[in-house]
Design a protein around this motif. Structure first.
Motif, short mmCIF file in Angstrom:
data_model
loop_
_atom_site.label_atom_id
_atom_site.label_comp_id
_atom_site.label_asym_id
_atom_site.label_seq_id
_atom_site.Cartn_x
_atom_site.Cartn_y
_atom_site.Cartn_z
N PHE A 181 12.60 24.79 9.41
CA PHE A 181 12.12 25.81 10.43
C PHE A 181 12.65 26.97 10.34
CE2 PHE A 181 12.26 21.42 12.18
CZ PHE A 181 10.95 21.33 12.26
N THR A 182 12.93 27.23 9.08
CA THR A 182 13.32 28.75 8.73
C THR A 182 12.22 29.32 7.60
OG1 THR A 182 15.00 28.09 6.85
CG2 THR A 182 15.52 28.29 9.22
N LYS A 183 11.37 28.55 7.21
CA LYS A 183 10.39 28.99 6.35
C LYS A 183 11.04 29.13 4.73
CE LYS A 183 6.75 29.94 8.62
NZ LYS A 183 5.44 29.36 8.19
N ALA A 184 12.08 28.31 4.50
CA ALA A 184 12.68 28.11 3.47
C ALA A 184 11.44 27.59 2.27
CB ALA A 184 13.99 27.27 3.34
N PRO A 185 11.73 27.67 1.21
CA PRO A 185 10.66 27.29 0.02
C PRO A 185 10.51 25.59 0.29
CG PRO A 185 11.99 28.76 -0.86
CD PRO A 185 12.76 28.39 0.38
N VAL A 186 9.17 25.20 0.23
CA VAL A 186 8.80 23.79 0.41
C VAL A 186 9.07 23.29 -1.28
CG1 VAL A 186 7.09 24.05 2.19
CG2 VAL A 186 6.24 24.22 -0.21
N ARG A 187 8.66 21.84 -1.27
CA ARG A 187 9.11 21.39 -2.77
C ARG A 187 7.78 20.41 -2.86
NH1 ARG A 187 11.84 16.77 -4.96
NH2 ARG A 187 12.39 15.71 -2.96
N GLU A 188 7.49 20.54 -4.06
CA GLU A 188 6.21 19.61 -4.45
C GLU A 188 7.11 18.45 -5.16
OE1 GLU A 188 2.27 19.10 -7.11
OE2 GLU A 188 3.47 21.03 -7.19
N THR A 202 12.74 17.17 6.49
CA THR A 202 13.59 17.63 7.80
C THR A 202 12.72 18.56 8.76
OG1 THR A 202 14.21 19.12 6.16
CG2 THR A 202 15.86 17.32 6.52
N GLU A 203 11.63 18.50 8.18
CA GLU A 203 10.69 19.23 9.24
C GLU A 203 9.40 18.18 9.76
OE1 GLU A 203 11.12 24.02 7.85
OE2 GLU A 203 9.00 22.63 7.23
N ASN A 204 9.68 17.02 9.45
CA ASN A 204 8.60 15.80 9.93
C ASN A 204 7.30 15.89 9.46
OD1 ASN A 204 10.60 16.68 13.12
ND2 ASN A 204 10.97 15.14 11.74
N TRP A 205 7.04 16.46 8.25
CA TRP A 205 5.69 16.48 7.82
C TRP A 205 5.61 16.50 6.24
CZ3 TRP A 205 4.24 19.97 4.21
CH2 TRP A 205 5.03 21.26 3.91
N ALA A 206 4.55 16.14 5.75
CA ALA A 206 4.15 16.23 4.39
C ALA A 206 2.63 16.29 4.36
CB ALA A 206 4.54 14.83 3.58
N ALA A 207 2.13 16.82 2.92
CA ALA A 207 0.76 16.99 2.72
C ALA A 207 0.47 16.66 1.64
CB ALA A 207 0.53 18.63 3.14
N LEU A 208 -0.66 16.29 1.18
CA LEU A 208 -1.56 16.11 -0.30
C LEU A 208 -2.75 17.03 -0.11
CD1 LEU A 208 -1.51 12.33 -0.29
CD2 LEU A 208 -0.64 13.88 -2.03
N VAL A 209 -2.43 18.13 -1.18
CA VAL A 209 -3.34 19.03 -0.99
C VAL A 209 -4.27 19.05 -2.57
CG1 VAL A 209 -2.46 20.44 0.61
CG2 VAL A 209 -1.89 20.76 -1.93
N ASN A 210 -5.48 19.81 -2.80
CA ASN A 210 -5.98 19.76 -4.16
C ASN A 210 -5.46 21.02 -4.86
OD1 ASN A 210 -7.32 21.88 -2.94
ND2 ASN A 210 -9.06 20.80 -2.56
N ASP A 211 -6.11 21.24 -6.02
CA ASP A 211 -5.52 22.47 -6.84
C ASP A 211 -5.78 23.71 -6.03
OD1 ASP A 211 -4.88 20.68 -8.98
OD2 ASP A 211 -6.85 20.76 -9.99
N ASP A 212 -6.73 23.86 -5.09
CA ASP A 212 -6.83 24.92 -4.47
C ASP A 212 -6.03 25.01 -3.19
OD1 ASP A 212 -8.89 25.81 -6.00
OD2 ASP A 212 -10.55 24.75 -4.89
N GLY A 213 -5.18 24.17 -2.97
CA GLY A 213 -4.10 24.13 -1.94
C GLY A 213 -4.53 23.85 -0.52
N PHE A 214 -5.75 22.98 -0.64
CA PHE A 214 -6.27 22.63 0.61
C PHE A 214 -6.17 21.09 0.75
CE2 PHE A 214 -9.75 21.26 3.30
CZ PHE A 214 -9.65 21.99 4.34
N GLY A 215 -5.81 20.61 1.84
CA GLY A 215 -5.84 18.99 1.95
C GLY A 215 -5.46 18.40 3.16
#
Length: 425
Positions: A181-188, A202-215
């Protein structure tokens, strides 16, 4: 004739789904697949959810003993009790019991099947409630267990929920560092599973996105352990194709034969930044506060057991052997924000000494990180104030608690625990 058949088939396929649509996103559940979520898309965009087999979709999935359960499919010879919303590995479908959709709330109740068996119904029902808010789908899930087997099996990992996306959504992002919750860089996370990657979100989330960064993002407040990855050829494929991304928030839980087990999560449609911003705006208080009013608060046992479901205002823990202890769920809080811990408990034991352990990032429980305290063994409730700041090892990030109510017990001994909290109640 072929055109008529094709139109009829398309109509039949459409009739098995029911949707909510708020103009920003659209979500659909398949009424022929136990109400599993098989459709989720932003307005005017493609469906993101994969349904290549009955183990995918977005669905409830639970695990308990024994293992093996029944006669599992040869590919999973030791598979445990595992009902899922959609159906089973033999492509038998779960049975819809009831549904409603008033345009605001979508509700489904279904009779699920055991994943690894051939058309074996679970002695349970699943319920799902869905509501939309802008680009967010809020989902509440519940298992209603009705098993005749009254055994209290050990805790197992639960998928809360299981989420599968199509091949274009192959970039898996999360935050798993120690500056949440400090805007530290995310990891792929790059994983070609199964087996899937396993990390502390540690921020209780994860995401699957496409090549345009949307998902699609999954946010489960208070759940820190996630698993996930990607299977198959990246960047291609639709709902019925093999390539798929996977995310699941995971907790260890005891599932009693008669439990009503509920949880809530949010599906966020958008960019990784939008998904993360939602997690920030809905961050739960990380400090430890476990009030055993109606449930176990995700605590589990080793060399001990409780009196089962329902929980009515306290946990009654049988401590009849060597080294019984209770383990809390993974967490993450700063030691300096929790100077003391309070435990309200009643001991009916011969021994009058308990210990509280804690874990830190990358390390489990250790004798170095513990504080002993005296208890009163008169069977009445007492509140124990534990000065955590008195230990030089209580510093930095803390990731979990363990309570050893006694070093060993005798037949008939027990401890009742009302709460374990950062504040006295």
């Amino acid at each position: 004739m072929r055109l008529l058949i094709a139109l009829w088939a398309a109509s039949a396929a459409a009739q098995q789904l029911t949707y909510l649509d708020n103009g920003s996103i659209r979500i659909g559940v398949d009424l022929e697949l136990g109400g599993s979520i098989t459709y989720l898309a932003a307005a005017g965009q493609e469906n993101m959810i994969n349904s290549a087999d009955y183990g995918r979709q977005i669905q409830q999935s639970y695990y308990s003993g024994p293992a093996p359960f029944g006669r599992p499919h040869p590919s999973w010879p030791n598979w445990p009790w595992n009902p899922i919303s959609t159906g089973d590995v033999y492509r038998n479908r779960s049975r819809l019991l009831k549904y409603s959709n008033d345009g605001t709330t979508l509700y489904v109740r279904a009779a699920p099947l055991q994943w690894a068996l051939d058309n074996v119904a679970c002695e349970c029902t699943f319920e799902t409630w869905i509501e939309l808010d802008h680009n967010i789908a809020r989902v509440r899930a519940r298992l209603n267990n009705l098993r005749p087997d009254r055994s209290q099996y050990p805790a197992r990992d639960q998928e809360l929920p299981a989420v599968y996306t199509n091949g274009p959504f192959h970039h898996l992002f999360t935050y798993d560092g120690l500056e949440p919750f400090t805007k530290a860089p995310v990891r792929e996370i790059v994983n070609s599973g199964p087996p899937w990657a396993n990390w502390q979100a540690t921020e209780n989330w994860a995401a699957l996105v496409n090549d345009d960064g949307f998902g699609l993002g999954v946010f489960h407040p208070g759940v820190f352990r996630f698993i996930g990855g990607f299977h198959g050829t990246r960047g291609v494929g639709g709902p019925k194709d093999n390539p798929t991304g996977y995310i699941s928030p995971v907790r260890r839980e005891i599932l009693d034969h008669d439990i009503r087990y509920s949880y809530e999560y949010q599906l966020i449609v958008g960019s990784a930044d939008q998904i993360r911003d939602y997690a920030y705006a809905n961050r739960p208080d990380p400090r430890p506060e476990y009030i055993f009013r109606r449930d176990r608060q995700h605590w589990t046992y080793t060399n001990a057991s409780d009196t089962g479901w329902p929980v009515r205002g306290r946990l009654r823990i049988g401590v009849e052997g060597e080294d019984p202890y209770l383990t809390g769920p993974p967490g993450l809080w700063r030691a300096e924000e929790v100077a003391k811990l309070y435990i309200r408990a009643a001991h009916r034991t011969k021994q009058d000494r308990a210990e509280l352990f804690w874990s830190v990032p990358g390390q489990g429980f250790s004798a170095v990180r513990r504080l002993p305290f005296d208890v009163i063994t008169d069977g009445r409730y007492h509140t124990y104030e534990i000065d955590m700041a008195s230990s030089p090892e209580w510093r930095g990030w803390i990731t979990g608690l363990r309570l050893d109510p006694v070093a060993s017990g005798s037949p008939g001994e027990f401890v009742d625990v009302k709460y374990i909290s950062w504040r006295e109640r």
